[in-house]
Motif scaffolding. Structure first.
Motif, PDB file in Angstrom:
ATOM      1  N   SER A 128     -12.535 -43.819  53.351  1.00 25.78           N
ATOM      2  CA  SER A 128     -11.481 -43.738  52.334  1.00 25.78           C
ATOM      3  C   SER A 128     -10.104 -43.373  52.885  1.00 25.78           C
ATOM      4  N   VAL A 129      -9.985 -43.220  54.200  1.00 24.72           N
ATOM      5  CA  VAL A 129      -8.694 -42.872  54.814  1.00 24.72           C
ATOM      6  C   VAL A 129      -8.216 -44.062  55.634  1.00 24.72           C
ATOM      7  N   ALA A 130      -7.014 -44.534  55.358  1.00 28.30           N
ATOM      8  CA  ALA A 130      -6.479 -45.696  56.066  1.00 28.30           C
ATOM      9  C   ALA A 130      -6.424 -45.444  57.568  1.00 28.30           C
ATOM     10  N   PHE A 131      -6.701 -46.478  58.343  1.00 30.28           N
ATOM     11  CA  PHE A 131      -6.758 -46.369  59.798  1.00 30.28           C
ATOM     12  C   PHE A 131      -5.367 -46.045  60.344  1.00 30.28           C
ATOM     13  N   GLY A 132      -5.267 -44.936  61.073  1.00 28.38           N
ATOM     14  CA  GLY A 132      -3.969 -44.426  61.489  1.00 28.38           C
ATOM     15  C   GLY A 132      -3.131 -45.391  62.295  1.00 28.38           C
ATOM     16  N   GLY A 133      -3.731 -46.040  63.285  1.00 22.88           N
ATOM     17  CA  GLY A 133      -2.969 -46.960  64.114  1.00 22.88           C
ATOM     18  C   GLY A 133      -2.427 -48.132  63.324  1.00 22.88           C
ATOM     19  N   PHE A 134      -3.213 -48.613  62.366  1.00 25.53           N
ATOM     20  CA  PHE A 134      -2.766 -49.731  61.519  1.00 25.53           C
ATOM     21  C   PHE A 134      -1.598 -49.289  60.637  1.00 25.53           C
ATOM     22  N   VAL A 135      -1.713 -48.102  60.037  1.00 26.97           N
ATOM     23  CA  VAL A 135      -0.620 -47.565  59.226  1.00 26.97           C
ATOM     24  C   VAL A 135       0.649 -47.456  60.071  1.00 26.97           C
ATOM     25  N   ALA A 136       0.502 -46.915  61.289  1.00 27.18           N
ATOM     26  CA  ALA A 136       1.654 -46.785  62.175  1.00 27.18           C
ATOM     27  C   ALA A 136       2.267 -48.141  62.490  1.00 27.18           C
ATOM     28  N   GLY A 137       1.418 -49.152  62.698  1.00 26.60           N
ATOM     29  CA  GLY A 137       1.919 -50.488  62.999  1.00 26.60           C
ATOM     30  C   GLY A 137       2.671 -51.108  61.839  1.00 26.60           C
ATOM     31  N   VAL A 138       2.204 -50.847  60.615  1.00 25.30           N
ATOM     32  CA  VAL A 138       2.928 -51.336  59.441  1.00 25.30           C
ATOM     33  C   VAL A 138       4.319 -50.704  59.391  1.00 25.30           C
ATOM     34  N   LEU A 139       4.392 -49.411  59.633  1.00 27.15           N
ATOM     35  CA  LEU A 139       5.691 -48.743  59.662  1.00 27.15           C
ATOM     36  C   LEU A 139       6.565 -49.299  60.788  1.00 27.15           C
ATOM     37  N   ALA A 140       5.926 -49.619  61.920  1.00 29.28           N
ATOM     38  CA  ALA A 140       6.683 -50.143  63.064  1.00 29.28           C
ATOM     39  C   ALA A 140       7.345 -51.477  62.754  1.00 29.28           C
ATOM     40  N   THR A 141       6.752 -52.262  61.852  1.00 29.91           N
ATOM     41  CA  THR A 141       7.376 -53.541  61.485  1.00 29.91           C
ATOM     42  C   THR A 141       8.678 -53.333  60.724  1.00 29.91           C
ATOM     43  N   HIS A 142       8.927 -52.116  60.290  1.00 30.66           N
ATOM     44  CA  HIS A 142      10.161 -51.792  59.570  1.00 30.66           C
ATOM     45  C   HIS A 142      11.112 -50.959  60.422  1.00 30.66           C
ATOM     46  N   THR A 178       1.721 -57.023  64.793  1.00 30.00           N
ATOM     47  CA  THR A 178       2.187 -55.716  65.244  1.00 30.00           C
ATOM     48  C   THR A 178       1.264 -54.598  64.780  1.00 30.00           C
ATOM     49  N   GLU A 179       0.841 -54.655  63.515  1.00 34.32           N
ATOM     50  CA  GLU A 179      -0.006 -53.581  63.009  1.00 34.32           C
ATOM     51  C   GLU A 179      -1.354 -53.532  63.726  1.00 34.32           C
ATOM     52  N   ASN A 180      -1.862 -54.689  64.172  1.00 32.61           N
ATOM     53  CA  ASN A 180      -3.136 -54.689  64.881  1.00 32.61           C
ATOM     54  C   ASN A 180      -2.984 -54.288  66.342  1.00 32.61           C
ATOM     55  N   VAL A 181      -1.828 -54.538  66.941  1.00 31.10           N
ATOM     56  CA  VAL A 181      -1.595 -54.044  68.301  1.00 31.10           C
ATOM     57  C   VAL A 181      -1.501 -52.522  68.282  1.00 31.10           C
ATOM     58  N   TRP A 182      -0.746 -51.974  67.341  1.00 31.07           N
ATOM     59  CA  TRP A 182      -0.688 -50.515  67.213  1.00 31.07           C
ATOM     60  C   TRP A 182      -2.082 -49.956  66.925  1.00 31.07           C
ATOM     61  N   ALA A 183      -2.850 -50.650  66.107  1.00 30.02           N
ATOM     62  CA  ALA A 183      -4.207 -50.191  65.804  1.00 30.02           C
ATOM     63  C   ALA A 183      -5.063 -50.117  67.065  1.00 30.02           C
ATOM     64  N   ALA A 184      -4.861 -51.078  67.973  1.00 26.74           N
ATOM     65  CA  ALA A 184      -5.642 -51.094  69.213  1.00 26.74           C
ATOM     66  C   ALA A 184      -5.284 -49.938  70.137  1.00 26.74           C
ATOM     67  N   LEU A 185      -4.168 -49.269  69.869  1.00 25.16           N
ATOM     68  CA  LEU A 185      -3.751 -48.129  70.684  1.00 25.16           C
ATOM     69  C   LEU A 185      -4.260 -46.797  70.135  1.00 25.16           C
ATOM     70  N   ASP A 186      -5.084 -46.844  69.093  1.00 21.12           N
ATOM     71  CA  ASP A 186      -5.509 -45.620  68.421  1.00 21.12           C
ATOM     72  C   ASP A 186      -6.867 -45.118  68.908  1.00 21.12           C
ATOM     73  N   CYS A 187      -7.943 -45.831  68.616  1.00 20.33           N
ATOM     74  CA  CYS A 187      -9.298 -45.356  68.939  1.00 20.33           C
ATOM     75  C   CYS A 187      -9.529 -45.026  70.422  1.00 20.33           C
ATOM     76  N   PRO A 188      -8.976 -45.795  71.384  1.00 20.86           N
ATOM     77  CA  PRO A 188      -9.215 -45.416  72.777  1.00 20.86           C
ATOM     78  C   PRO A 188      -8.756 -43.993  73.086  1.00 20.86           C
ATOM     79  N   GLY A 189      -7.652 -43.564  72.469  1.00 20.54           N
ATOM     80  CA  GLY A 189      -7.192 -42.201  72.682  1.00 20.54           C
ATOM     81  C   GLY A 189      -8.143 -41.176  72.113  1.00 20.54           C
TER      82      GLY A 189
END
Length: 241
Positions: A18-32, A156-167
């Motif tokens: 129920s919690v949006a994936f952080g990296g994806f959220v960050a990537g959406v913001l990055a598009t702006h 962009t949102e999926n590239v940012w998402a790919a930078l999340d879980c590995p960390g």
């Protein structure tokens, strides 16, 4: 002047339930955000399936708020200086990923980033694990075409998402970070397009720790080791009960 757009994160784009994936959220913001390097700070949990607001201001950048105006996340220009460890080879990373998937060591989840239960295109299906003999977590990754735009470039949102879980995995596997930890901040620079259907390597490394706070670095590269994106993330583990 403030411009407000409405956004709802799909139900399947979640990390914890129920919690949006952080990296994806960050990537959406990055598009702006026009800055080449940007930092997203998370102030509260971002829900899925709920209308939210993106507010753009000329002075303060972009913030994500709930219906009551509570700030959930915000983005701004940043700087990033990282000593990126050498990228593991495609052969060793592919063998690592295949081995851990067949071993059953990884829990099977529906996490948008690293969930093996996600259907192709409905999640990244990026499976980081500790690389034997090195202070790294890594994953071989071939982005599904559904993660890209019409031109075949991963969004962009999926590239940012790919930078999340590995960390997160480098924190869990190599730094003793407790389960339940969350991404509190993510700073990233995208260096070159990531093409869907082509092999890529994600690798992550620990940078530092201060109590419940863990700082990690993540890089995404082509199979030849050419950097596509780099990031630094702050993860915070839950308080002990």
């Amino acid at each position: 002047m403030i411009q407000v757009d409405e956004i709802t994160f799909p139900e399947h784009v979640h990390g914890y339930p129920s919690v949006a994936f952080g990296g994806f959220v960050a990537g959406v913001l990055a598009t702006h955000c026009p800055a080449p390097t940007a930092r997203v700070d998370f102030r509260a949990k971002v829900p899925v399936g709920t209308p939210l607001a993106l507010a753009h201001t000329a002075v303060n950048g972009t913030v994500l708020t709930d219906a009551q105006g509570k700030v959930l996340a915000e983005i701004g220009a940043a700087t990033l200086s990282l000593d990126v460890p050498p990228t593991p080879s495609w052969a060793e990373t592919e063998a690592l990923t295949a081995g851990v998937l067949s071993s059953g060591e990884r829990p099977i989840t529906t996490c948008y980033g690293c969930g093996a239960a996600c259907e192709p295109g409905r999640g990244l299906r990026l499976f980081p694990w500790a690389l034997p003999g090195r202070d790294l977590a890594a994953a071989a990754w071939v982005p599904d075409p559904a993660l890209g735009a019409a031109d075949g470039i991963v969004t962009t949102e999926n590239v940012w998402a790919a930078l999340d879980c590995p960390g997160g995995h480098v924190g869990f596997l190599l730094s003793g970070m407790r389960r339940g930890a969350v991404t509190a901040a993510l700073t990233a620079t995208l260096l070159r397009p990531v093409r869907a259907g082509e092999p890529h390597i994600a690798h992550a490394w620990p940078i530092g720790q201060d109590g419940r706070k863990y700082t990690v670095g993540v890089a995404l590269s082509t199979a030849d080791g050419e950097l596509c994106a780099v990031s630094e993330a702050l993860w915070i583990e839950p308080r002990e009960r």
